[in-house]
Design a protein around this motif. Structure first.
Motif, PDB file in Angstrom:
ATOM      1  N   UNK A 141       0.824  -1.204   0.000  1.00  0.00           N
ATOM      2  CA  UNK A 141       0.000   0.000   0.000  1.00  0.00           C
ATOM      3  C   UNK A 141       0.862   1.260   0.000  1.00  0.00           C
ATOM      4  N   UNK A 142       2.130   1.116   0.400  1.00  0.00           N
ATOM      5  CA  UNK A 142       3.109   2.191   0.319  1.00  0.00           C
ATOM      6  C   UNK A 142       4.316   1.697  -0.457  1.00  0.00           C
ATOM      7  N   UNK A 143       4.984   2.619  -1.148  1.00  0.00           N
ATOM      8  CA  UNK A 143       6.214   2.284  -1.861  1.00  0.00           C
ATOM      9  C   UNK A 143       7.451   2.612  -1.033  1.00  0.00           C
ATOM     10  N   UNK A 144       7.358   3.659  -0.235  1.00  0.00           N
ATOM     11  CA  UNK A 144       8.487   4.078   0.601  1.00  0.00           C
ATOM     12  C   UNK A 144       7.916   4.819   1.794  1.00  0.00           C
ATOM     13  N   UNK A 145       8.650   4.789   2.921  1.00  0.00           N
ATOM     14  CA  UNK A 145       8.154   5.454   4.128  1.00  0.00           C
ATOM     15  C   UNK A 145       9.313   6.071   4.898  1.00  0.00           C
ATOM     16  N   UNK A 156      12.561  -5.420   4.314  1.00  0.00           N
ATOM     17  CA  UNK A 156      12.720  -3.999   4.019  1.00  0.00           C
ATOM     18  C   UNK A 156      14.180  -3.574   3.986  1.00  0.00           C
ATOM     19  N   UNK A 157      14.460  -2.647   3.088  1.00  0.00           N
ATOM     20  CA  UNK A 157      15.742  -1.942   3.076  1.00  0.00           C
ATOM     21  C   UNK A 157      15.573  -0.674   3.907  1.00  0.00           C
ATOM     22  N   UNK A 158      16.589  -0.324   4.676  1.00  0.00           N
ATOM     23  CA  UNK A 158      16.526   0.854   5.532  1.00  0.00           C
ATOM     24  C   UNK A 158      17.726   1.759   5.266  1.00  0.00           C
ATOM     25  N   UNK A 159      17.477   3.058   5.306  1.00  0.00           N
ATOM     26  CA  UNK A 159      18.554   4.028   5.139  1.00  0.00           C
ATOM     27  C   UNK A 159      18.291   5.207   6.076  1.00  0.00           C
ATOM     28  N   UNK A 273      11.907   0.815   2.344  1.00  0.00           N
ATOM     29  CA  UNK A 273      11.200   0.356   1.148  1.00  0.00           C
ATOM     30  C   UNK A 273      11.389  -1.153   1.022  1.00  0.00           C
ATOM     31  N   UNK A 274      10.515  -1.799   0.259  1.00  0.00           N
ATOM     32  CA  UNK A 274      10.606  -3.251   0.072  1.00  0.00           C
ATOM     33  C   UNK A 274      11.827  -3.601  -0.769  1.00  0.00           C
ATOM     34  N   UNK A 275      12.521  -4.646  -0.362  1.00  0.00           N
ATOM     35  CA  UNK A 275      13.725  -5.064  -1.087  1.00  0.00           C
ATOM     36  C   UNK A 275      13.414  -5.440  -2.535  1.00  0.00           C
ATOM     37  N   UNK A 276      12.246  -6.035  -2.769  1.00  0.00           N
ATOM     38  CA  UNK A 276      11.932  -6.541  -4.112  1.00  0.00           C
ATOM     39  C   UNK A 276      11.130  -5.553  -4.953  1.00  0.00           C
ATOM     40  N   UNK A 277      11.040  -4.314  -4.530  1.00  0.00           N
ATOM     41  CA  UNK A 277      10.312  -3.308  -5.296  1.00  0.00           C
ATOM     42  C   UNK A 277      11.234  -2.728  -6.375  1.00  0.00           C
ATOM     43  N   UNK A 278      10.996  -3.110  -7.626  1.00  0.00           N
ATOM     44  CA  UNK A 278      11.836  -2.668  -8.744  1.00  0.00           C
ATOM     45  C   UNK A 278      11.206  -1.514  -9.515  1.00  0.00           C
ATOM     46  N   UNK A 279      10.250  -0.844  -8.923  1.00  0.00           N
ATOM     47  CA  UNK A 279       9.565   0.274  -9.576  1.00  0.00           C
ATOM     48  C   UNK A 279      10.584   1.344  -9.997  1.00  0.00           C
ATOM     49  N   UNK A 280      10.660   1.682 -11.304  1.00  0.00           N
ATOM     50  CA  UNK A 280      11.659   2.663 -11.759  1.00  0.00           C
ATOM     51  C   UNK A 280      11.565   4.003 -11.037  1.00  0.00           C
ATOM     52  N   UNK A 281      10.335   4.486 -10.789  1.00  0.00           N
ATOM     53  CA  UNK A 281      10.187   5.769 -10.115  1.00  0.00           C
ATOM     54  C   UNK A 281      10.737   5.703  -8.693  1.00  0.00           C
ATOM     55  N   UNK A 284      14.494   6.105  -8.843  1.00  0.00           N
ATOM     56  CA  UNK A 284      14.860   7.512  -9.030  1.00  0.00           C
ATOM     57  C   UNK A 284      14.720   8.265  -7.709  1.00  0.00           C
ATOM     58  N   UNK A 285      13.661   7.982  -6.976  1.00  0.00           N
ATOM     59  CA  UNK A 285      13.415   8.638  -5.691  1.00  0.00           C
ATOM     60  C   UNK A 285      14.523   8.321  -4.698  1.00  0.00           C
ATOM     61  N   UNK A 286      14.939   7.062  -4.644  1.00  0.00           N
ATOM     62  CA  UNK A 286      16.004   6.668  -3.717  1.00  0.00           C
ATOM     63  C   UNK A 286      17.308   7.379  -4.049  1.00  0.00           C
ATOM     64  N   UNK A 287      17.566   7.556  -5.338  1.00  0.00           N
ATOM     65  CA  UNK A 287      18.782   8.270  -5.747  1.00  0.00           C
ATOM     66  C   UNK A 287      18.711   9.739  -5.346  1.00  0.00           C
TER      67      UNK A 287
END
Length: 293
Positions: A141-145, A156-159, A273-281, A284-287
């Motif tokens: 339901x969320x892509x990133x938090x 989840x990946x955490x930064x 964010x989810x480790x397996x989320x390969x959404x291109x947008x 870009x957001x993570x970068x």
């Protein structure tokens, strides 16, 4: 009917000459004539009137020409949209924010996102406690938090994006506001306002832990679901609260903030964010937020 049939037709319609149209398309004239005949057969109408000296559009040809331009434009827009989506320049990103991050980070994140990706949409959800963020991420339901996780979550990946410490929120008329900093031990006889412990609030857990380290168990007078409500009740004199320092962005009349004396508990903001989320947008957001903000 294929897209090339439309392109062939438009070339002949614009040139009104099969040889010139064939040269423009970089094909031979006989195959071009054959393709136009196939198109007319499929449509069941003549698109051109042909004589040994000239070529002109029929009424059906002129009408078809208008719609052919529209079809080509639609396909071109679709192509560009697909390329931009693959590059992570369009689409919708669903972003969650924990209570204090709603006020401290959401404006910054949303502004930077809008400037970098004007053709993409950001769907922001604020005032989400940690457990709700994790559940929303895992259920897609969320892509990133942006939240405050105490322990890693395998999926989840955490930064860490912002390093913070807890502070004390006090009513403006509280005697401890005369101090430049406040010891947690000095709050032992105070009523506390907190986020709900039963919902897995990280700030609640940090509060209980900080008080235990100071040698007491806090008297929690009231638990509320939103950080802004915590500050509002503190301002109204219901009690004190331990809150992340970014809560200073919640400017409520009657509430005063003081740093904790000594080594204050950490309450870092992490992006998850989810480790397996390969959404291109998302990539870009993570970068865009690859360093502390």
């Amino acid at each position: 009917m294929e897209l090339r049939h439309l392109r062939y037709f438009l070339a002949v319609a614009e040139e009104l000459h099969f040889n010139r149209a064939a040269q423009r398309l970089q094909i031979q004239q006989p195959p071009l004539s054959q393709q136009i005949r196939q198109l007319e057969t499929e449509l069941g109408v003549d698109l051109f009137v042909r004589t040994t000296r000239s070529v002109r559009l029929t009424e059906a040809g002129r009408t078809f020409m208008e719609h052919a331009y529209e079809a080509i434009e639609v396909v071109e827009r679709a192509r560009k949209a697909a390329v931009m989506a693959a590059q992570g320049l369009t689409g919708k990103l669903r972003v969650g924010f924990t209570g204090s991050a709603t006020y401290a980070l959401l404006p910054l994140v949303a502004k930077r996102f809008k400037e970098a990706y004007p053709n993409a949409a950001l769907e922001a959800r604020g005032e989400l406690i940690t457990s709700a963020q994790v559940a929303a991420l895992l259920s897609r339901q969320l892509d990133v938090a942006f939240g405050r996780l105490l322990a890693p979550v395998p999926e989840l990946e955490l930064r860490v994006v912002r390093r913070e410490r807890l502070e004390v929120a006090l009513p403006a008329d509280h005697p401890l506001t005369a101090c430049e900093s406040v010891r947690v031990a000095d709050l032992a006889d105070q009523n506390f306002v907190t986020l709900p412990g039963r919902w897995g609030s990280t700030t609640y857990e940090l509060t209980i832990r900080a008080c235990a380290d100071a040698g007491f168990s806090p008297h929690v007078l009231q638990e509320v679901s939103q950080t802004s409500t915590v500050i509002g009740l503190v301002a109204a004199g219901f009690g004190v609260a331990l809150v992340p320092e970014s809560c200073r962005h919640i400017n409520v009349t009657g509430a005063v903030y003081r740093p904790i004396a000594g080594e204050a508990p950490r309450s870092d903001v992490v992006m998850a964010w989810r480790r397996n989320n390969e959404m291109p947008l998302l990539r870009q957001f993570l970068a865009l937020f690859d360093h502390e903000i």
